[in-house]
Design a protein around this motif. Structure first.
Motif, PDB file in Angstrom:
ATOM      1  N   PHE A 179       9.037  -1.908  11.490  1.00  0.00           N
ATOM      2  CA  PHE A 179       7.577  -1.977  11.415  1.00  0.00           C
ATOM      3  C   PHE A 179       7.002  -2.581  12.693  1.00  0.00           C
ATOM      4  O   PHE A 179       6.034  -2.061  13.274  1.00  0.00           O
ATOM      5  CB  PHE A 179       7.180  -2.812  10.197  1.00  0.00           C
ATOM      6  N   LEU A 180       7.602  -3.673  13.165  1.00  0.00           N
ATOM      7  CA  LEU A 180       7.132  -4.310  14.399  1.00  0.00           C
ATOM      8  C   LEU A 180       7.306  -3.384  15.597  1.00  0.00           C
ATOM      9  O   LEU A 180       6.468  -3.361  16.508  1.00  0.00           O
ATOM     10  CB  LEU A 180       7.881  -5.627  14.633  1.00  0.00           C
ATOM     11  N   GLU A 181       8.381  -2.623  15.592  1.00  0.00           N
ATOM     12  CA  GLU A 181       8.602  -1.678  16.686  1.00  0.00           C
ATOM     13  C   GLU A 181       7.542  -0.583  16.702  1.00  0.00           C
ATOM     14  O   GLU A 181       7.102  -0.135  17.763  1.00  0.00           O
ATOM     15  CB  GLU A 181      10.006  -1.079  16.585  1.00  0.00           C
ATOM     16  N   GLU A 182       7.112  -0.158  15.501  1.00  0.00           N
ATOM     17  CA  GLU A 182       6.036   0.818  15.425  1.00  0.00           C
ATOM     18  C   GLU A 182       4.745   0.239  16.018  1.00  0.00           C
ATOM     19  O   GLU A 182       4.025   0.919  16.750  1.00  0.00           O
ATOM     20  CB  GLU A 182       5.789   1.243  13.972  1.00  0.00           C
ATOM     21  N   LEU A 240       0.817  -1.209   0.000  1.00  0.00           N
ATOM     22  CA  LEU A 240       0.000   0.000   0.000  1.00  0.00           C
ATOM     23  C   LEU A 240       0.852   1.260   0.000  1.00  0.00           C
ATOM     24  O   LEU A 240       0.439   2.291  -0.517  1.00  0.00           O
ATOM     25  CB  LEU A 240      -0.944  -0.003   1.207  1.00  0.00           C
ATOM     26  N   GLU A 241       2.042   1.171   0.565  1.00  0.00           N
ATOM     27  CA  GLU A 241       2.963   2.304   0.469  1.00  0.00           C
ATOM     28  C   GLU A 241       3.348   2.530  -0.986  1.00  0.00           C
ATOM     29  O   GLU A 241       3.371   3.658  -1.477  1.00  0.00           O
ATOM     30  CB  GLU A 241       4.221   2.022   1.297  1.00  0.00           C
ATOM     31  N   GLU A 270      -2.765   5.678   8.400  1.00  0.00           N
ATOM     32  CA  GLU A 270      -2.094   5.105   9.563  1.00  0.00           C
ATOM     33  C   GLU A 270      -0.911   5.970  10.013  1.00  0.00           C
ATOM     34  O   GLU A 270      -0.388   5.794  11.109  1.00  0.00           O
ATOM     35  CB  GLU A 270      -1.584   3.688   9.241  1.00  0.00           C
ATOM     36  N   ASN A 271      -0.471   6.904   9.151  1.00  0.00           N
ATOM     37  CA  ASN A 271       0.637   7.800   9.480  1.00  0.00           C
ATOM     38  C   ASN A 271       1.909   7.060   9.859  1.00  0.00           C
ATOM     39  O   ASN A 271       2.646   7.485  10.747  1.00  0.00           O
ATOM     40  CB  ASN A 271       0.226   8.749  10.624  1.00  0.00           C
ATOM     41  N   LEU A 272       2.149   5.952   9.212  1.00  0.00           N
ATOM     42  CA  LEU A 272       3.394   5.225   9.450  1.00  0.00           C
ATOM     43  C   LEU A 272       4.530   5.873   8.681  1.00  0.00           C
ATOM     44  O   LEU A 272       4.338   6.336   7.555  1.00  0.00           O
ATOM     45  CB  LEU A 272       3.248   3.769   8.998  1.00  0.00           C
TER      46      LEU A 272
END
Length: 258
Positions: free
Chosen positions: A131-134, A109-110, A120-122
């Motif tokens: 990603f997992l840390e986020e 999706l990015e 989601e503002n990632l």
């Protein structure tokens, strides 16, 4: 997603990133005529036409939200009127589900610049560990549609209070498991019709970021330098520990080994 068969009086429950797209299509191929809804019938006939044309697989994906939202709403109203005789939940191993969250709901999706990713503002360009840390650091993010635990989704969005009363079917054992489950609990359903629906549901393209869609079309989607290895290679001892700590209740209540 909660879908109800008016004729066979059973409910299939699915959660995001657990095969819900293909399973939902399988269900609708089996039961859409039971709803006696003209608009739903018209949309399903369009899907059947698209499934016959491998060059238009992606059209099926665009029709899914319309079909499912209508079927889910119809199911919701019917369940209130008629007590289902049987309910089963399709689950997915939390490890492979976390990898799918990253590859499909973040990287894909990015790449597509989809609105769902933007909301989601990632941060951009995260590797799998980042990603997992986020997810770990932002508890609210794990309550969002695709990132929450399967148990949380079932209890909060599908209205199931007691997980122990549900029959659970692991997506890893999809074909044989579904056939055996229907044969045992919904024996009146034509097994040949079920097998045909399973085969047709596999024609939905898997938007694999590893190079090709897993369909007859085998079209290349995109290449990303963060995905130069296999799905399994994402699962190191370090990343598995992070996933287990965040999704521990799924391991505990859905019967998966840590």
């Amino acid at each position: 997603m909660r879908l109800y068969s008016p004729h066979y009086k059973y409910v299939m429950l699915t959660t995001p990133k657990s095969g819900c797209t293909s399973l939902g299509l399988m269900f609708m191929l089996l039961h859409y005529k039971e709803y006696e809804n003209d608009e739903l019938n018209t949309e399903m006939e369009r899907v059947l036409d698209l499934l016959d044309n491998t060059k238009k697989f992606t059209g099926c994906i665009s029709l899914h939200p319309k079909i499912y939202s209508r079927a889910v709403e119809l199911s919701k109203n019917l369940i209130k009127k008629h007590k289902p005789s049987h309910r089963f939940l399709v689950t997915r191993n939390p490890y492979s589900r976390a990898v799918s969250m990253y590859t499909d709901k973040y990287i894909y999706l990015e790449k597509e610049r989809a609105d769902r990713w933007g909301k989601e503002n990632l941060p951009a360009n995260l590797n799998f560990i980042q990603f997992l840390e986020e997810l770990r650091n932002r508890g609210g993010l794990r309550n969002s549609h695709h990132y929450q635990t399967q148990c949380n989704h079932v209890q909060r969005h599908l209205g199931v209070r007691d997980m122990t009363k549900l029959h659970k079917l692991k997506i890893e054992n999809k074909d044989e498991g579904i056939l055996n489950h229907y044969k045992t609990y919904i024996p009146d359903l034509d097994q040949n019709m079920l097998l045909d629906a399973l085969i047709e549901s596999k024609k939905i393209p898997n938007r694999s970021p590893y190079g090709t869609e897993t369909t007859n079309a085998s079209r290349i989607i995109f290449y990303d330098k963060r995905l130069t290895h296999t799905k399994d290679s994402f699962l190191t001892r370090y990343t598995k520990n992070k996933i287990y700590n965040m999704y521990q209740e799924d391991f505990l209540y859905l019967g998966y080994e840590p």
